[in-house]
Design a protein around this motif. Structure first.
Motif, PDB file in Angstrom:
ATOM      1  N   PRO A  81       0.817  -1.211   0.000  1.00  0.00           N
ATOM      2  CA  PRO A  81       0.000   0.000   0.000  1.00  0.00           C
ATOM      3  C   PRO A  81       0.853   1.264   0.000  1.00  0.00           C
ATOM      4  O   PRO A  81       1.945   1.293   0.549  1.00  0.00           O
ATOM      5  CB  PRO A  81      -0.807  -0.110   1.293  1.00  0.00           C
ATOM      6  N   SER A  82       0.333   2.267  -0.639  1.00  0.00           N
ATOM      7  CA  SER A  82       0.947   3.600  -0.619  1.00  0.00           C
ATOM      8  C   SER A  82       0.564   4.277   0.693  1.00  0.00           C
ATOM      9  O   SER A  82      -0.142   3.696   1.533  1.00  0.00           O
ATOM     10  CB  SER A  82       0.411   4.415  -1.795  1.00  0.00           C
ATOM     11  N   ALA A  83       0.980   5.511   0.860  1.00  0.00           N
ATOM     12  CA  ALA A  83       0.581   6.273   2.042  1.00  0.00           C
ATOM     13  C   ALA A  83      -0.946   6.383   2.100  1.00  0.00           C
ATOM     14  O   ALA A  83      -1.542   6.244   3.170  1.00  0.00           O
ATOM     15  CB  ALA A  83       1.219   7.656   2.027  1.00  0.00           C
ATOM     16  N   ALA A  84      -1.582   6.583   0.948  1.00  0.00           N
ATOM     17  CA  ALA A  84      -3.046   6.669   0.915  1.00  0.00           C
ATOM     18  C   ALA A  84      -3.684   5.333   1.297  1.00  0.00           C
ATOM     19  O   ALA A  84      -4.696   5.297   2.001  1.00  0.00           O
ATOM     20  CB  ALA A  84      -3.512   7.097  -0.475  1.00  0.00           C
ATOM     21  N   GLY A  85      -3.100   4.234   0.844  1.00  0.00           N
ATOM     22  CA  GLY A  85      -3.609   2.912   1.198  1.00  0.00           C
ATOM     23  C   GLY A  85      -3.432   2.615   2.676  1.00  0.00           C
ATOM     24  O   GLY A  85      -4.318   2.051   3.331  1.00  0.00           O
ATOM     25  N   ALA A  86      -2.287   3.005   3.228  1.00  0.00           N
ATOM     26  CA  ALA A  86      -2.036   2.815   4.658  1.00  0.00           C
ATOM     27  C   ALA A  86      -2.995   3.674   5.483  1.00  0.00           C
ATOM     28  O   ALA A  86      -3.504   3.226   6.518  1.00  0.00           O
ATOM     29  CB  ALA A  86      -0.590   3.153   4.982  1.00  0.00           C
ATOM     30  N   LEU A  87      -3.247   4.897   5.023  1.00  0.00           N
ATOM     31  CA  LEU A  87      -4.191   5.769   5.719  1.00  0.00           C
ATOM     32  C   LEU A  87      -5.596   5.173   5.684  1.00  0.00           C
ATOM     33  O   LEU A  87      -6.303   5.181   6.692  1.00  0.00           O
ATOM     34  CB  LEU A  87      -4.180   7.161   5.105  1.00  0.00           C
TER      35      LEU A  87
END
Length: 101
Positions: A81-87
């Motif tokens: 996941p990207s930062a957006a996915g992690a968020l």
């Protein structure tokens, strides 16, 4: 021993790289996914032991559990996941825990 702890249990999402696998569109793909997807073990286990089940698979892959995640939720390797996915994952856990946004 604490008796007021909140325990969260989660399944896994299907990352974009899985959608690119040659077997994804084969008739047996659902069987493969069923063997690899922790949802089928974790969800009943969570219910049995009173854990809160967090369905991140539903959040990333929709109600059919076979939808490609939205653009921007994964880095270029299609697995992490990207930062957006992690968020999104963190927000999903926070909501399940009753913490809201």
């Amino acid at each position: 021993m604490r008796d007021d702890a909140i325990v969260l249990a989660s399944d896994a999402y299907v990352p974009p790289t899985f959608f690119r696998q040659p077997w994804w569109d084969e008739p047996h793909a659902a069987e493969i996914l069923r063997m690899a997807d922790p949802y089928y073990a974790v969800e009943p286990w969570a219910a049995k032991y009173g854990f809160i089940f967090v369905d991140v698979h539903l959040v990333f892959n929709g109600p059919s559990r076979r939808e490609m995640p939205a653009d921007g939720l994964f880095v270029a390797d299609g697995l992490h996941p990207s930062a957006a996915g992690a968020l999104l994952t963190a927000q999903t856990f926070a909501e399940a825990d009753g913490l809201g946004d």
